[in-house]
Design a protein around this motif. Structure first.
Motif, short mmCIF file in Angstrom:
data_model
loop_
_atom_site.label_atom_id
_atom_site.label_comp_id
_atom_site.label_asym_id
_atom_site.label_seq_id
_atom_site.Cartn_x
_atom_site.Cartn_y
_atom_site.Cartn_z
N ALA A 9 -12.16 -15.65 -23.33
CA ALA A 9 -12.48 -16.82 -23.81
C ALA A 9 -11.46 -17.76 -23.35
N LYS A 10 -10.67 -17.53 -22.30
CA LYS A 10 -9.72 -18.45 -21.42
C LYS A 10 -10.27 -19.09 -20.29
N GLY A 11 -10.05 -20.15 -20.05
CA GLY A 11 -10.54 -20.87 -18.65
C GLY A 11 -9.67 -22.12 -18.48
N TRP A 12 -9.63 -22.36 -16.90
CA TRP A 12 -9.28 -24.06 -16.71
C TRP A 12 -10.19 -24.53 -15.96
N LEU A 13 -10.40 -25.88 -15.75
CA LEU A 13 -10.62 -26.82 -14.70
C LEU A 13 -9.69 -27.32 -14.02
N LEU A 14 -9.59 -26.78 -12.82
CA LEU A 14 -8.75 -27.16 -11.82
C LEU A 14 -9.13 -28.64 -11.03
N VAL A 15 -8.36 -29.70 -11.10
CA VAL A 15 -8.84 -31.07 -10.25
C VAL A 15 -7.73 -31.51 -9.60
N GLN B 59 -14.79 -36.12 -26.00
CA GLN B 59 -14.32 -34.70 -25.22
C GLN B 59 -13.72 -34.91 -24.10
N ALA B 60 -14.25 -35.65 -23.04
CA ALA B 60 -13.65 -35.81 -21.65
C ALA B 60 -12.41 -36.68 -21.79
N LEU B 61 -12.01 -37.39 -22.73
CA LEU B 61 -10.55 -38.05 -22.78
C LEU B 61 -9.92 -37.09 -23.75
N TYR B 62 -10.37 -36.10 -24.40
CA TYR B 62 -9.56 -34.92 -24.71
C TYR B 62 -9.00 -34.09 -23.38
N MET B 63 -9.84 -33.83 -22.54
CA MET B 63 -9.55 -32.81 -21.53
C MET B 63 -8.51 -33.79 -20.51
N PRO C 247 -12.92 -30.55 -1.37
CA PRO C 247 -11.40 -29.88 -1.25
C PRO C 247 -10.47 -30.57 -1.96
N LEU C 248 -9.72 -29.89 -2.49
CA LEU C 248 -8.72 -30.21 -3.51
C LEU C 248 -7.18 -30.44 -2.80
N ARG C 249 -6.93 -31.49 -2.38
CA ARG C 249 -5.71 -31.64 -1.33
C ARG C 249 -4.89 -32.68 -2.14
N THR C 250 -5.25 -33.54 -3.13
CA THR C 250 -4.44 -34.76 -3.38
C THR C 250 -3.59 -34.38 -4.66
N PRO C 251 -2.34 -34.25 -4.39
CA PRO C 251 -1.32 -34.05 -5.67
C PRO C 251 -1.45 -35.50 -6.40
N PRO C 252 -0.95 -35.37 -7.83
CA PRO C 252 -0.56 -34.21 -8.40
C PRO C 252 -1.82 -33.47 -9.00
N PHE C 253 -1.77 -32.18 -9.36
CA PHE C 253 -2.84 -31.40 -9.41
C PHE C 253 -3.01 -31.15 -11.22
N SER C 254 -4.15 -30.97 -11.65
CA SER C 254 -4.20 -30.73 -13.03
C SER C 254 -4.96 -29.80 -13.25
N LEU C 255 -4.67 -28.99 -14.46
CA LEU C 255 -5.33 -27.83 -14.90
C LEU C 255 -5.80 -28.36 -16.33
N LEU C 256 -7.33 -28.48 -16.78
CA LEU C 256 -7.56 -28.91 -17.80
C LEU C 256 -8.05 -27.56 -18.67
N ASP C 257 -7.49 -27.65 -19.96
CA ASP C 257 -7.94 -26.37 -20.87
C ASP C 257 -9.24 -26.56 -21.29
N ILE C 258 -10.12 -25.58 -21.03
CA ILE C 258 -11.43 -25.39 -21.31
C ILE C 258 -11.99 -24.08 -22.01
N SER C 259 -10.58 -23.44 -22.58
CA SER C 259 -10.79 -22.45 -23.45
C SER C 259 -11.71 -22.50 -24.52
N ILE C 260 -12.20 -21.53 -24.98
CA ILE C 260 -13.08 -21.57 -26.16
C ILE C 260 -12.17 -21.02 -27.50
#
Length: 537
Positions: A356-362, A385-389, A442-455
């Motif tokens: 139940a764990k996952g992250w969205l990388l952007v 919900q998007a603001l939370y993410m 392509p994901l090339r532009t820092p900073p990179f973010s991991l958004l928690d989408i765990s259940i």
């Protein structure tokens, strides 16, 4: 409610979309119909988004310029539905899909052909037709021609309440009687094994103030109680106390038979633990009465059950639509799924394969676009919900290794995943997870973010869950089958109390569409019952 205890032709247990459709069909066939509901009706249908999955050339599709066919709809759903129903039943469902929308419109349910132009889990109030499943995702589009088939009832916000209101009005116009505040406790079975009625505990003769309070408690335990489990539990306990003090037992007779349409069992944590123990930490999408009582009534009469282990868990990453261009990764930094897949597919793979764990990388470019676009693409609750993410659920880093270490996932795995993704995008090769090219960036532009989408339990970013299995029914009549396969005379089931079109895999609108399909089928069959299962749906 004078005379409500007198024998009727048909009793329907549960007054949601399936129960209302069963009541309408039975009344149209000339039957006298009594509907029972634990509270005041609506069930999970009234809490839903009001999306009905339909295609094959509906009027709304025609207005929107959507080219669809029964064959294309069938080809797509065959992948999703799997073994839940036979090919013949699925074909019948698809072939009657456009007429189903017309039937709903004839009963006052409004639809609209405004096509949503962006990828979303649910459109804002500008649009009422959208791609509500995985039709455009990798693999699916190669097998079945994509088409927008999510027909959202035309009304503000989540429009399930409007869908139910119109169906309720249509049933009552036909003389269907509704007995609220009534819990069905046992089916009455005669010496030949036929279901002939139901024993209930009812507040029908309780003081008006008690009945009014019971309705209020049921209403608020459903919403906002759905989002606050402690509130739901407290309100439900007060409703139970009223029932214990004021409800009285009664036997109700049905000359033709009984239709069970009392919803699923997502509110029964013991049943969820027994049948689908991996699905914890989600939002129980339904009312307190979605406690499996209808399924237990049927099984107590000898009915077989199936797919009780199937639960749909919705982990959507859109809106904003640009998030589909990110990467969903696990604790090893590995890709989880094609991000253009429907949210229930994402939820299933997270629950069953990734604890139940996952992250969205952007990257920064996607994050900036998301901030600019989310408000205009989203309903209010999606926006929050998007603001939370983007705020509390977000961890950033100047490099992939840095953000991975901050979250606690494998940095080497994440870097390898992104390198494979970016390389394929740069060369024009197929995406490693099968994501279609129009969603690849392509994901090339820092900073990179991991958004928690765990259940996990979360008021800010809940994961709605709904049970999909139920009583095994004959697919022509909706008559409940015993473990032997023999039909149980006088007993029918519909909606989430029964195995149906969506019992293996869910996409938005498929449960409500199945409620209409199976409810109408059972309502028609119980009136023309000959126990040979030769009926029309």
């Amino acid at each position: 409610m004078d005379g409500v205890g007198a024998p009727v032709d048909v009793i329907v247990i549960g007054f949601g979309a399936a129960g209302a459709c069963a009541a309408i069909e039975a009344a149209d066939a000339g039957a006298s119909v009594l509907v029972l509901d634990r509270f005041a009706g609506g069930g999970a249908s009234a809490l839903s988004g009001g999306v009905v999955y339909a295609g094959g050339g509906t009027e709304q599709q025609r207005v929107a310029g959507v080219d669809d066919s029964v064959d294309a709809m069938y080809d797509y759903l065959r992948i999703e539905v799997g073994e839940a129903v036979s090919d013949e039943t699925l074909r019948r469902f698809c072939a009657g899909s456009a007429d189903m929308i017309s039937w709903l419109e004839g009963n006052g349910v409004p639809f609209d052909g405004s096509l949503c132009p962006y990828k979303t889990s649910y459109p804002n109030d500008d649009y009422y037709l959208y791609y509500s499943g995985s039709e455009t995702a990798g693999g699916f589009r190669d097998i079945a021609k994509p088409a927008a088939r999510g027909h959202r009832v035309k009304g503000p916000g989540t429009s399930g309440k409007l869908l139910f209101a119109r169906l309720s009005e249509a049933a009552r116009r036909r003389g269907v009687r509704v007995l609220p505040g009534t819990r069905a406790t046992e089916l009455i079975i005669d010496s030949a094994g036929a279901v002939t009625g139901v024993r209930v505990r009812t507040l029908r003769d309780a003081p008006a103030r008690v009945r009014r309070m019971h309705r209020v408690l049921g209403h608020y335990s459903a919403k906002p109680g759905i989002y606050v489990p402690a509130l739901r539990k407290a309100l439900y306990r007060r409703a139970e106390r009223l029932e214990r003090r004021y409800a009285r037992e009664e036997e109700l007779s049905a000359r033709h038979g009984v239709v069970i349409s009392a919803g699923g069992f997502i509110a029964n944590r013991a049943m969820v633990r027994e049948h689908a123990p991996a699905y914890r930490g989600g939002l129980a999408l339904g009312t307190s009465a979605d406690d499996g009582s209808g399924i237990r009534l049927g099984s107590g009469a000898g009915g077989a059950t199936a797919f009780l282990d199937r639960v749909t868990a919705w982990r959507f990453v859109t809106p904003p639509s640009v998030f589909v261009r990110g990467l969903i990764v696990d604790a090893e930094g590995a890709r989880v799924i094609d991000e253009s897949r429907y949210g229930a597919a994402v939820g299933e793979v997270l629950v069953l394969r990734h604890q139940a764990k996952g992250w969205l990388l952007v990257d920064d470019e996607i994050a900036a676009t998301a901030k600019r676009s989310v408000r205009k693409e989203a309903q209010w609750f999606q926006w929050l919900q998007a603001l939370y993410m983007l705020r509390r659920g977000r961890v950033t880093g100047s490099s992939l290794a840095e953000v991975a270490k901050r979250v606690g996932i494998d940095p080497d795995g994440l870097e390898a995943t992104v390198e494979a993704y970016n390389s394929a995008a740069a060369s024009g090769a197929a995406d490693p997870a099968g994501k279609p090219s129009e969603y690849v960036q392509p994901l090339r532009t820092p900073p990179f973010s991991l958004l928690d989408i765990s259940i996990k339990p979360s008021l800010s970013f809940p994961c709605p869950m709904l049970t999909l299995g139920g009583l095994v029914v004959d697919e022509v009549s909706g008559q409940v089958r015993a473990e032997s396969g023999a039909p149980i005379p006088g007993l029918y089931a519909a909606g989430r109390s029964a195995v149906g079109i969506c019992s293996r895999s869910y996409v938005s609108g498929l449960s409500l569409a199945d409620c209409v399909f199976s409810g109408r089928r059972a309502g028609a069959a119980v009136v023309h019952r000959d126990d040979k299962n030769e009926n029309v749906f």
